[in-house]
Scaffold this motif. Structure first.
Motif, PDB file in Angstrom:
ATOM      1  N   GLU A 659     -40.558   6.561  -9.587  1.00 33.96           N
ATOM      2  CA  GLU A 659     -40.466   6.944 -10.961  1.00 33.96           C
ATOM      3  C   GLU A 659     -39.207   6.998 -11.373  1.00 33.96           C
ATOM      4  O   GLU A 659     -37.981   7.534 -10.702  1.00 33.96           O
ATOM      5  CB  GLU A 659     -41.130   8.464 -11.290  1.00 33.96           C
ATOM      6  CG  GLU A 659     -40.772   8.999 -12.583  1.00 33.96           C
ATOM      7  CD  GLU A 659     -41.198  10.327 -12.491  1.00 33.96           C
ATOM      8  OE1 GLU A 659     -41.067  11.002 -13.522  1.00 33.96           O
ATOM      9  OE2 GLU A 659     -41.377  11.235 -11.507  1.00 33.96           O
ATOM     10  N   VAL A 660     -38.875   6.411 -12.526  1.00 31.12           N
ATOM     11  CA  VAL A 660     -37.451   6.370 -13.071  1.00 31.12           C
ATOM     12  C   VAL A 660     -37.059   7.775 -13.989  1.00 31.12           C
ATOM     13  O   VAL A 660     -38.070   8.072 -14.811  1.00 31.12           O
ATOM     14  CB  VAL A 660     -37.013   5.272 -13.894  1.00 31.12           C
ATOM     15  CG1 VAL A 660     -35.716   5.151 -14.589  1.00 31.12           C
ATOM     16  CG2 VAL A 660     -37.229   4.078 -13.227  1.00 31.12           C
ATOM     17  N   VAL A 661     -36.457   8.629 -13.301  1.00 34.12           N
ATOM     18  CA  VAL A 661     -36.268   9.841 -14.109  1.00 34.12           C
ATOM     19  C   VAL A 661     -35.079   9.858 -15.085  1.00 34.12           C
ATOM     20  O   VAL A 661     -35.147  10.936 -15.921  1.00 34.12           O
ATOM     21  CB  VAL A 661     -36.428  11.006 -12.958  1.00 34.12           C
ATOM     22  CG1 VAL A 661     -37.477  11.228 -12.163  1.00 34.12           C
ATOM     23  CG2 VAL A 661     -34.928  10.754 -12.107  1.00 34.12           C
ATOM     24  N   PHE A 662     -34.189   9.031 -14.809  1.00 34.22           N
ATOM     25  CA  PHE A 662     -33.103   9.125 -15.597  1.00 34.22           C
ATOM     26  C   PHE A 662     -32.384   7.690 -16.107  1.00 34.22           C
ATOM     27  O   PHE A 662     -32.294   6.930 -14.798  1.00 34.22           O
ATOM     28  CB  PHE A 662     -31.881   9.842 -15.207  1.00 34.22           C
ATOM     29  CG  PHE A 662     -30.814   9.954 -16.097  1.00 34.22           C
ATOM     30  CD1 PHE A 662     -30.562  10.720 -17.553  1.00 34.22           C
ATOM     31  CD2 PHE A 662     -29.719   9.125 -15.566  1.00 34.22           C
ATOM     32  CE1 PHE A 662     -29.493  10.809 -18.277  1.00 34.22           C
ATOM     33  CE2 PHE A 662     -28.546   9.250 -16.454  1.00 34.22           C
ATOM     34  CZ  PHE A 662     -28.261  10.096 -17.658  1.00 34.22           C
ATOM     35  N   GLU A 663     -32.035   7.173 -17.049  1.00 30.94           N
ATOM     36  CA  GLU A 663     -31.396   5.809 -17.231  1.00 30.94           C
ATOM     37  C   GLU A 663     -30.531   5.846 -18.050  1.00 30.94           C
ATOM     38  O   GLU A 663     -31.079   6.214 -19.296  1.00 30.94           O
ATOM     39  CB  GLU A 663     -32.278   4.732 -17.104  1.00 30.94           C
ATOM     40  CG  GLU A 663     -31.810   3.344 -17.089  1.00 30.94           C
ATOM     41  CD  GLU A 663     -32.830   2.290 -17.137  1.00 30.94           C
ATOM     42  OE1 GLU A 663     -32.265   1.075 -16.796  1.00 30.94           O
ATOM     43  OE2 GLU A 663     -33.960   2.636 -17.281  1.00 30.94           O
ATOM     44  N   LYS A 664     -29.042   5.714 -17.924  1.00 32.85           N
ATOM     45  CA  LYS A 664     -28.010   5.729 -19.323  1.00 32.85           C
ATOM     46  C   LYS A 664     -27.030   4.688 -19.136  1.00 32.85           C
ATOM     47  O   LYS A 664     -26.874   4.187 -17.904  1.00 32.85           O
ATOM     48  CB  LYS A 664     -27.651   6.984 -19.503  1.00 32.85           C
ATOM     49  CG  LYS A 664     -26.851   7.191 -20.620  1.00 32.85           C
ATOM     50  CD  LYS A 664     -26.549   8.578 -20.842  1.00 32.85           C
ATOM     51  CE  LYS A 664     -25.878   8.763 -22.305  1.00 32.85           C
ATOM     52  NZ  LYS A 664     -25.648  10.096 -22.673  1.00 32.85           N
ATOM     53  N   THR A 665     -26.633   4.000 -20.158  1.00 35.12           N
ATOM     54  CA  THR A 665     -25.561   3.184 -20.016  1.00 35.12           C
ATOM     55  C   THR A 665     -24.419   3.734 -20.936  1.00 35.12           C
ATOM     56  O   THR A 665     -24.650   3.984 -22.222  1.00 35.12           O
ATOM     57  CB  THR A 665     -25.868   1.623 -20.406  1.00 35.12           C
ATOM     58  OG1 THR A 665     -26.832   1.228 -19.154  1.00 35.12           O
ATOM     59  CG2 THR A 665     -24.588   0.663 -20.474  1.00 35.12           C
ATOM     60  N   TRP A 666     -23.094   3.589 -20.567  1.00 32.44           N
ATOM     61  CA  TRP A 666     -22.177   3.987 -21.528  1.00 32.44           C
ATOM     62  C   TRP A 666     -21.242   2.874 -21.767  1.00 32.44           C
ATOM     63  O   TRP A 666     -20.984   2.065 -20.592  1.00 32.44           O
ATOM     64  CB  TRP A 666     -21.275   5.126 -21.076  1.00 32.44           C
ATOM     65  CG  TRP A 666     -22.027   6.486 -20.636  1.00 32.44           C
ATOM     66  CD1 TRP A 666     -22.080   7.532 -21.501  1.00 32.44           C
ATOM     67  CD2 TRP A 666     -22.713   6.634 -19.682  1.00 32.44           C
ATOM     68  NE1 TRP A 666     -22.653   8.540 -20.933  1.00 32.44           N
ATOM     69  CE2 TRP A 666     -23.275   8.166 -19.649  1.00 32.44           C
ATOM     70  CE3 TRP A 666     -23.254   6.119 -18.191  1.00 32.44           C
ATOM     71  CZ2 TRP A 666     -23.829   8.830 -18.672  1.00 32.44           C
ATOM     72  CZ3 TRP A 666     -23.630   6.738 -17.262  1.00 32.44           C
ATOM     73  CH2 TRP A 666     -24.266   7.883 -17.344  1.00 32.44           C
ATOM     74  N   ARG A 667     -20.751   2.544 -22.889  1.00 34.61           N
ATOM     75  CA  ARG A 667     -19.557   1.501 -22.920  1.00 34.61           C
ATOM     76  C   ARG A 667     -18.429   2.216 -24.176  1.00 34.61           C
ATOM     77  O   ARG A 667     -18.948   2.531 -25.255  1.00 34.61           O
ATOM     78  CB  ARG A 667     -20.136   0.330 -23.747  1.00 34.61           C
ATOM     79  CG  ARG A 667     -18.953  -0.638 -23.790  1.00 34.61           C
ATOM     80  CD  ARG A 667     -19.499  -2.080 -24.531  1.00 34.61           C
ATOM     81  NE  ARG A 667     -18.632  -3.282 -24.428  1.00 34.61           N
ATOM     82  CZ  ARG A 667     -17.582  -3.173 -25.150  1.00 34.61           C
ATOM     83  NH1 ARG A 667     -17.570  -2.389 -26.368  1.00 34.61           N
ATOM     84  NH2 ARG A 667     -16.669  -4.306 -25.232  1.00 34.61           N
ATOM     85  N   VAL A 668     -17.258   2.262 -23.821  1.00 30.97           N
ATOM     86  CA  VAL A 668     -16.256   3.021 -24.646  1.00 30.97           C
ATOM     87  C   VAL A 668     -15.095   2.197 -24.358  1.00 30.97           C
ATOM     88  O   VAL A 668     -14.861   1.444 -23.521  1.00 30.97           O
ATOM     89  CB  VAL A 668     -16.147   4.361 -24.340  1.00 30.97           C
ATOM     90  CG1 VAL A 668     -17.256   5.231 -24.322  1.00 30.97           C
ATOM     91  CG2 VAL A 668     -15.370   4.408 -22.741  1.00 30.97           C
ATOM     92  N   GLU A 669     -14.389   2.105 -25.696  1.00 32.89           N
ATOM     93  CA  GLU A 669     -13.075   1.409 -25.523  1.00 32.89           C
ATOM     94  C   GLU A 669     -12.060   2.823 -25.967  1.00 32.89           C
ATOM     95  O   GLU A 669     -12.381   3.095 -27.027  1.00 32.89           O
ATOM     96  CB  GLU A 669     -13.097   0.428 -27.042  1.00 32.89           C
ATOM     97  CG  GLU A 669     -13.853  -0.863 -26.519  1.00 32.89           C
ATOM     98  CD  GLU A 669     -13.509  -1.999 -27.583  1.00 32.89           C
ATOM     99  OE1 GLU A 669     -12.171  -2.047 -28.017  1.00 32.89           O
ATOM    100  OE2 GLU A 669     -14.459  -2.847 -27.747  1.00 32.89           O
ATOM    101  N   ILE A 670     -10.999   2.588 -25.314  1.00 32.35           N
ATOM    102  CA  ILE A 670      -9.946   3.751 -25.214  1.00 32.35           C
ATOM    103  C   ILE A 670      -8.590   2.673 -25.508  1.00 32.35           C
ATOM    104  O   ILE A 670      -8.268   2.334 -24.740  1.00 32.35           O
ATOM    105  CB  ILE A 670      -9.930   4.440 -24.116  1.00 32.35           C
ATOM    106  CG1 ILE A 670     -11.308   5.221 -23.733  1.00 32.35           C
ATOM    107  CG2 ILE A 670      -8.821   5.378 -24.050  1.00 32.35           C
ATOM    108  CD1 ILE A 670     -11.514   5.744 -22.366  1.00 32.35           C
ATOM    109  N   PRO A 671      -8.059   3.296 -26.818  1.00 32.81           N
ATOM    110  CA  PRO A 671      -6.671   2.580 -27.135  1.00 32.81           C
ATOM    111  C   PRO A 671      -5.616   2.691 -25.894  1.00 32.81           C
ATOM    112  O   PRO A 671      -5.494   3.755 -25.297  1.00 32.81           O
ATOM    113  CB  PRO A 671      -6.087   3.230 -28.131  1.00 32.81           C
ATOM    114  CG  PRO A 671      -7.414   3.972 -28.701  1.00 32.81           C
ATOM    115  CD  PRO A 671      -8.255   4.081 -27.731  1.00 32.81           C
ATOM    116  N   ARG A 672      -4.801   1.760 -25.734  1.00 34.15           N
ATOM    117  CA  ARG A 672      -3.945   1.768 -24.381  1.00 34.15           C
ATOM    118  C   ARG A 672      -2.677   2.335 -25.031  1.00 34.15           C
ATOM    119  O   ARG A 672      -2.309   2.396 -26.321  1.00 34.15           O
ATOM    120  CB  ARG A 672      -3.653   0.298 -24.002  1.00 34.15           C
ATOM    121  CG  ARG A 672      -4.798  -0.360 -23.624  1.00 34.15           C
ATOM    122  CD  ARG A 672      -4.271  -1.528 -23.358  1.00 34.15           C
ATOM    123  NE  ARG A 672      -3.636  -1.498 -21.807  1.00 34.15           N
ATOM    124  CZ  ARG A 672      -3.307  -2.864 -20.867  1.00 34.15           C
ATOM    125  NH1 ARG A 672      -3.560  -3.966 -21.229  1.00 34.15           N
ATOM    126  NH2 ARG A 672      -2.655  -2.399 -19.713  1.00 34.15           N
TER     127      ARG A 672
END
Length: 672
Positions: A659-672
């Motif tokens: 059973e898949v109990v959790f699934e998440k993807t994050w994508r962020v851009e952070i200024p240099r």
């Protein structure tokens, strides 16, 4: 290594839940001596799961302390292991407040004398310092091992104001996998699934926060005890190793705590990021438990153990060795200094070049290939075979080098070297990396120390000061501390480069600089060994532990190299493939099967700084056949960059059985 079977006291242990004011309960394991008398308590407080991940290490020391008359307590930080709650970041305010509450709870127990000590390595050493800075009344002494007083410039995030490529990314990836692990139903009980769900709903990659604070601001000042050394009242034994990135903290603590009148002693040996008694390379290991027992007996039990009669700082001076990625032992000797800075150490300036040598080339260009740094070794050596830097000749060839003449006699250093470079830079941003090497007569180059400066941080780590393109100016920065003896006939080499991947994330421009070598120099902390002859010899007992936990380590079906570097000659792409080697797959005496696989990879094209990319993959499986429990955590983390931003992608997928109990993807851009 001696295994102690019998102790002055019998030992019993219990697992308990320590209640906090908000109703959260922290999971704890307490080893106590069999006695009717109240005894002092010792606390080790960290997130690394006492029922599995640190259990082998815990078994070596906590029962040993209990057998010598102390209640030794191991507590999992909120949101980890079988403790309630969620974890939002490392060394959060909540974590420190909870730690203070645990210290006070221990002091109030009927079996406790009211006196408490704290000890720990790395995370546990960090929060021992941070909690000591809150000065809870029962906390009388701490032992902090491989820890830092400066979370910004001496941790896994930034170095010399430059973004760390190797552990900013890899450690954040590790913590994503670690914080996603479930409680163990054998210990957490029927509510384990609800606990896990609560944890996962709050899951957020720490790197989002770390990369959002690229200067030394209030975020990094929190938990950095260097902001106020005077806040620490408990006696401090600060311990480090020459192959640990946090070793500079030992020198700062002995100097600054002494200024504030806080009892302190420093101990620095040849070790990696490990307790000094574990026997992991490089040695020699020492009887560290016995040494710390003297510390506890003095401060917690009012016994005269002469710990204050020891030198303020005891250091291992390493003899010169051939370059290698591991040493079973580093030859050397112990020395003692009664003050720091020491009266035996003189800062000695050596010019990088004589004006005559560079009369026809006053400005020497430094334009390092972007893969310079592939032979830097592991940021956190832990005793694995591929951890330490190999022969530096290839790195030297990608740098500009300045060598002394062959030394007429032996030269010892102890402390931090500093380098002053007069340079010209054609861009607003650039990094300067300096390495100090011991060069044998046959050319073999052994790394002794190194330092980094992001030129934008030259006016202070709390601000960004762009370089005026074309400007010439002097910059000065320190290298990591070292205790090393250069033999007669060897040369001292200073190597300068403008790149150091994957340790340091390259600036978008990939700019180099020009060095005015005739007006540049290095200052070495040269130590006079002659007064040592009048001192008593410094010695330590042999390592001693309690009986080991019978954990079976399961060898992988197909092994990968711990560290491999590959070059695509046609494209100029260099790839590093690393197995962190934290422990692999294990079966515990209580029936838990833990399968753990991790892989860190780094790529860069030798002429393109924007090609830098880091990726980490983790897979963790926890299984108990007797409970029909089978949980898995799979995470992937990747960091890359554009000219203006860091692009960070993470994913986590967690299973209970199929059973898949959790699934998440994050994508962020952070200024240099």
């Amino acid at each position: 290594m001696r295994i102690r079977e019998e102790f002055p006291y019998g030992v019993l242990h219990d697992d308990v839940r320590i209640p906090l004011e908000d109703g959260t309960r922290l999971y704890a394991r307490i080893w106590r001596p069999v006695t009717e008398e109240p005894v002092p308590a010792l606390l080790e407080y960290l997130p690394y799961r006492l029922t599995d991940w640190t259990a082998p290490r815990d078994a070596q020391r906590h029962p040993w302390y209990a057998g010598h008359g102390y209640a030794s307590v191991r507590v999992d930080v909120r949101g980890n292991g079988n403790s309630d709650g969620v974890m939002t970041d490392e060394y959060s305010e909540q974590e420190i407040v909870d730690g203070v509450a645990v210290v006070e709870w221990l002091a109030e127990q009927p079996w406790c004398s009211g006196r408490v000590g704290m000890f720990g390595i790395s995370w546990g050493g960090f929060n021992a310092l941070q909690i000591a800075a809150r000065a809870p009344e029962p906390l009388k002494a701490i032992v902090t091992v491989c820890s830092t007083d400066d979370r910004y410039d001496n941790d896994v995030h930034y170095l010399g104001g430059a973004v760390l490529g190797i552990d900013m990314h890899a450690w954040a990836a590790t913590m994503l996998a670690f914080t996603a692990r479930p409680p163990d139903p054998r210990y957490a009980g029927a509510g384990w699934r609800e606990q896990w769900t609560t944890r996962l709903e709050s899951l957020e990659p720490f790197i989002h926060t770390w990369l959002s604070h690229q200067q030394r601001d209030e975020y990094w000042k929190h938990g950095s005890v260097c902001e106020d050394y005077g806040s620490i009242k408990a006696a401090v034994l600060a311990v480090g190793g020459w192959h640990d990135p946090y070793r500079d903290t030992v020198f700062r603590l002995v100097e600054r705590l002494t200024e504030h009148g806080t009892p302190v002693r420093g101990l620095i040996g040849p070790w990696s990021h490990q307790y000094p008694d574990r026997g992991l390379p490089p040695g020699p290991a020492i009887g560290f438990l016995q040494e710390t027992l003297r510390w506890w007996d003095h401060w917690l039990s009012d016994e005269d153990t002469d710990v204050i009669a020891e030198p303020l700082l005891r250091s291992w001076i390493c003899e010169s060795v051939r370059p290698a990625t591991t040493y079973q032992e580093r030859p050397g000797r112990w020395v003692g200094d009664d003050s720091w800075p020491s009266s035996q150490v003189t800062m000695t300036e050596i010019a990088l070049a004589h004006p005559v040598e560079v009369a026809d080339a006053r400005l020497l260009p430094v334009r390092s290939a972007q893969h310079t740094g592939v032979d830097a070794g592991r940021f956190f050596p832990i005793g694995n075979p591929g951890d330490l830097p190999p022969d530096q000749r290839a790195e030297d060839g990608r740098s500009i080098c300045f060598d002394t003449a062959p030394l007429a006699g032996r030269l010892e250093i102890l402390g931090r070297a500093s380098i002053r470079v007069r340079l010209t830079c054609r861009a607003e941003r650039a990094n300067v990396i300096a390495r100090l090497c011991d060069v044998a007569p046959d050319g073999a180059s052994t790394l002794v120390s190194r330092g980094v400066l992001n030129l934008q941080a030259r006016a202070g780590r709390d601000r960004k000061t762009p370089w005026t393109p074309g400007e010439s100016a002097d910059v000065e920065f320190e290298l990591n501390s070292a205790g090393h003896a250069f033999p007669a006939g060897h040369r001292i080499r200073v190597a300068l480069s403008s790149a150091y991947w994957p340790w340091i994330w390259p600036h978008a421009e990939g700019a180099g600089f020009e060095v005015d070598a005739a007006n540049s120099s290095i200052r070495l902390p040269v130590r006079d060994p002659q007064p040592d002859a009048a001192r008593p010899e410094l010695t330590f007992a042999e390592p001693e532990h309690a009986a080991p936990l019978e954990v079976r380590v399961n060898e992988p079906a197909v092994g990968r190299p711990l560290r491999a570097v590959a070059r695509d000659v046609a494209t100029g792409v260099w790839a590093m493939d690393v197995d962190p080697g934290y422990g692999g797959s294990r079966t515990y005496p209580d029936g838990l099967e833990c399968t753990e696989a991790a892989r860190d990879r780094y790529w860069i094209q030798e002429r393109d700084p924007l090609s830098a990319r880091a990726r980490s993959d983790w897979s963790i499986r926890l299984r108990r056949d007797e409970l029909g429990w089978d949980a898995r955590v799979v995470t992937a983390s990747e960091t890359r960059c554009t000219a203006d931003s860091y692009i960070v992608e993470n994913s986590a997928k967690c299973y209970n059985g199929e059973e898949v109990v959790f699934e998440k993807t994050w994508r962020v851009e952070i200024p240099r």
